[in-house]
Enzyme design. Structure first.
Site, mmCIF file in Angstrom:
data_model
loop_
_atom_site.group_PDB
_atom_site.id
_atom_site.type_symbol
_atom_site.label_atom_id
_atom_site.label_comp_id
_atom_site.label_asym_id
_atom_site.label_seq_id
_atom_site.Cartn_x
_atom_site.Cartn_y
_atom_site.Cartn_z
ATOM 1 N N ASP A 180 -1.218 -0.608 6.101
ATOM 2 C CA ASP A 180 -1.434 -0.026 7.263
ATOM 3 C C ASP A 180 -2.783 -0.061 7.742
ATOM 4 O O ASP A 180 -3.206 0.217 8.933
ATOM 5 C CB ASP A 180 -0.735 1.522 7.297
ATOM 6 N N ASP A 187 0.976 -1.043 0.003
ATOM 7 C CA ASP A 187 0.015 0.082 0.048
ATOM 8 C C ASP A 187 1.101 1.201 -0.139
ATOM 9 O O ASP A 187 2.039 1.258 0.274
ATOM 10 C CB ASP A 187 -0.814 0.354 1.242
ATOM 11 N N ASP A 239 -0.126 5.029 0.744
ATOM 12 C CA ASP A 239 -0.034 6.206 1.840
ATOM 13 C C ASP A 239 -0.417 5.474 3.256
ATOM 14 O O ASP A 239 -1.144 4.763 3.416
ATOM 15 C CB ASP A 239 -1.630 6.831 1.374
#
Length: 354
Positions: free
Chosen positions: A240, A42, A44
Site C-alpha cells: 500500500d 506487506d 499493515d
C-alpha cells in the site's frame, strides 16, 4: 524475472533493476494468482490494520492459497518475531506459519552475519525480533559496549529508550559497523501515528555523524531475504506504500500490485516518480484474483476498459463510461506519468468517483 540471490543483488541502477521506466499500469490476461507463483505481501495497510483484518483480505488470500499461490508476509517491523506475527494472522482467519513471515530483522541479521565471525557478540538496540534473527545466524545479542560486541544492529521496539540509544551511540562512535533494520520515520499504533525506527536511528546518527547500512524495504537486502527464504521464481510484491513496497519491487526488478487499503491515495499515485509506479493497481486484495486490463496509448492519451484520459493545458482529463473506475484510474495514470508531474487531476479523479 529474479531467480537467484546473485541476480537479486546485481543490476541496481538509477532506472531500477530492469532498466525500464513504466509509463502506464500494465495488464495481465491471467489472474495474478496464476501469473505469479508467490505473493510478497506487506502487512499493515494491506492484510490488517492494527488488530483487525482488512475487508476482503482473509477471503481473497484463502482463494489465492487454494489456487496454489504461495503467500509470504513481508514487513519492515523488526519488533515481533515471525511466530508472533504468524499467530496474529492465524487469529484473524489467515492461517500462517512462522516460515511465511519475513521481517527486516532477518534481513539486518544476514547483513551483520556477513560482517562478523559466527559466534560474535552484537549490540542490539531493539526487541525480540532482532535477538531471534541474530541467533538464527549463530550471533549473540548483548546490550552493552562493555561486553565487547563486534557490530551494532538497530530495529524498532516500543521499549527502546535513551539508555539503549546512548549505548548504540558509544558503540557506533567507536567504529563498530552499524546496521539498521529500516528507517521508516513513523509506525501506526492503535492510538495513531508514533515515531518509528527511522526516528530512533536519527538520534544515533545525530550523536555520531555516522550513517547506518539499512536492510529493510525499499532497499535490496530485504528483497534478497524474501527471495532466499521463499524460493520465489515469479514473485509479485503487494503493498500500500509507494516509497517502501512499490519502490522495493522496482529496486528488485519484479512486478508489483498497489492496493488502496492503506496510505496511498489515487492523487498521490498520479504524481508518482518512476520508482514508485506499480505494475498493477486494485481497490484491495481481490485484485490478486482477477485479470488486469492494461492502459494503452492512443491518440495523445491512454485508454482502458472504456475510459480515455489525456493531459491538456496542465490539467488531466477523463471521458468514457467504463464499468470499472479503476480502469479509468489506469488510463489516468498513463496520461499523468507520460506528461510529467504537477498536473491538476482533481476534477478527473472526482469524475471517476475517487
Amino acid at each position: 524475472m529474479t531467480t537467484s540471490e546473485d541476480e537479486v543483488a546485481a543490476g541496481m541502477t538509477e532506472t531500477g533493476a530492469t532498466g525500464q521506466v513504466r509509463t502506464a499500469p500494465g495488464g495481465s490476461e491471467l489472474p495474478l494468482t496464476e501469473a505469479y507463483d508467490t505473493a510478497l505481501l506487506d502487512l499493515d495497510g494491506v492484510v490488517y490494520a492494527g488488530p483487525n483484518a482488512i475487508e476482503y483480505a482473509a477471503e481473497s488470500l484463502a482463494v489465492a492459497r487454494d489456487g496454489g499461490m504461495r503467500l509470504a508476509y513481508v514487513t519492515n517491523n523488526a519488533s515481533r518475531p515471525p511466530r508472533v506475527v504468524a499467530e496474529h494472522l492465524t487469529e484473524l482467519g489467515i492461517p500462517a506459519e512462522p516460515a511465511d513471515v519475513i521481517n527486516s530483522a532477518q534481513a539486518a541479521a544476514r547483513l551483520v552475519a556477513e560482517k562478523v565471525p559466527a559466534g560474535s557478540k552484537v549490540l542490539v538496540v531493539g526487541g525480540a525480533g532482532l535477538v531471534e534473527a541474530l541467533a538464527e545466524h549463530g550471533l549473540v545479542a548483548v546490550s552493552s559496549l562493555a561486553e565487547q560486541p563486534l557490530a551494532v544492529v538497530q530495529g524498532y521496539d516500543p521499549s527502546v529508550g535513551w539508555q539503549q540509544l546512548a549505548e548504540a551511540s558509544y558503540a557506533v562512535a567507536s567504529g563498530l559497523p552499524w546496521v539498521a533494520s529500516n528507517t521508516d520515520l513513523t509506525v501506526p499504533t492503535a492510538r495513531g501515528i508514533a515515531p518509528g525506527n527511522g526516528t530512533l536511528v536519527a538520534a544515533v546518527r545525530t550523536a555520531t555523524g555516522v550513517e547506518p547500512e539499512v536492510a529493510g524495504k525499499p532497499l535490496p537486502p530485504m528483497h534478497r531475504e524474501t527471495v532466499i527464504r521463499t524460493g520465489a521464481k515469479r514473485p509479485l510484491v503487494v503493498g500500500d506504500r509507494l516509497d517502501t513496497d512499490i519502490e522495493g519491487a522496482w529496486n528488485g526488478g519484479v512486478d508489483s500490485l498497489l492496493v488502496f487499503t492503506g496510505v496511498t491515495t489515487p492523487a498521490l499515485l498520479l504524481d508518482a516518480p518512476v520508482e514508485h509506479r506499480p505494475t498493477y493497481l486494485a481497490a484491495d486484495l481481490r485484485g490478486l484474483l482477477t485479470a488486469h486490463r492494461a492502459a494503452v496509448a492512443v491518440d495523445g492519451g491512454f485508454e482502458c476498459g472504456g475510459w480515455r484520459a489525456w493531459a491538456e493545458d496542465g490539467v488531466l482529463r477523463v471521458s468514457g463510461a467504463g464499468e470499472d473506475r479503476y480502469d479509468g484510474l489506469r488510463a489516468l495514470c498513463g496520461a499523468a506519468w507520460t506528461a510529467g508531474p504537477g498536473l491538476d487531476g482533481r476534477k478527473a479523479l472526482a469524475e471517476l468517483g475517487f
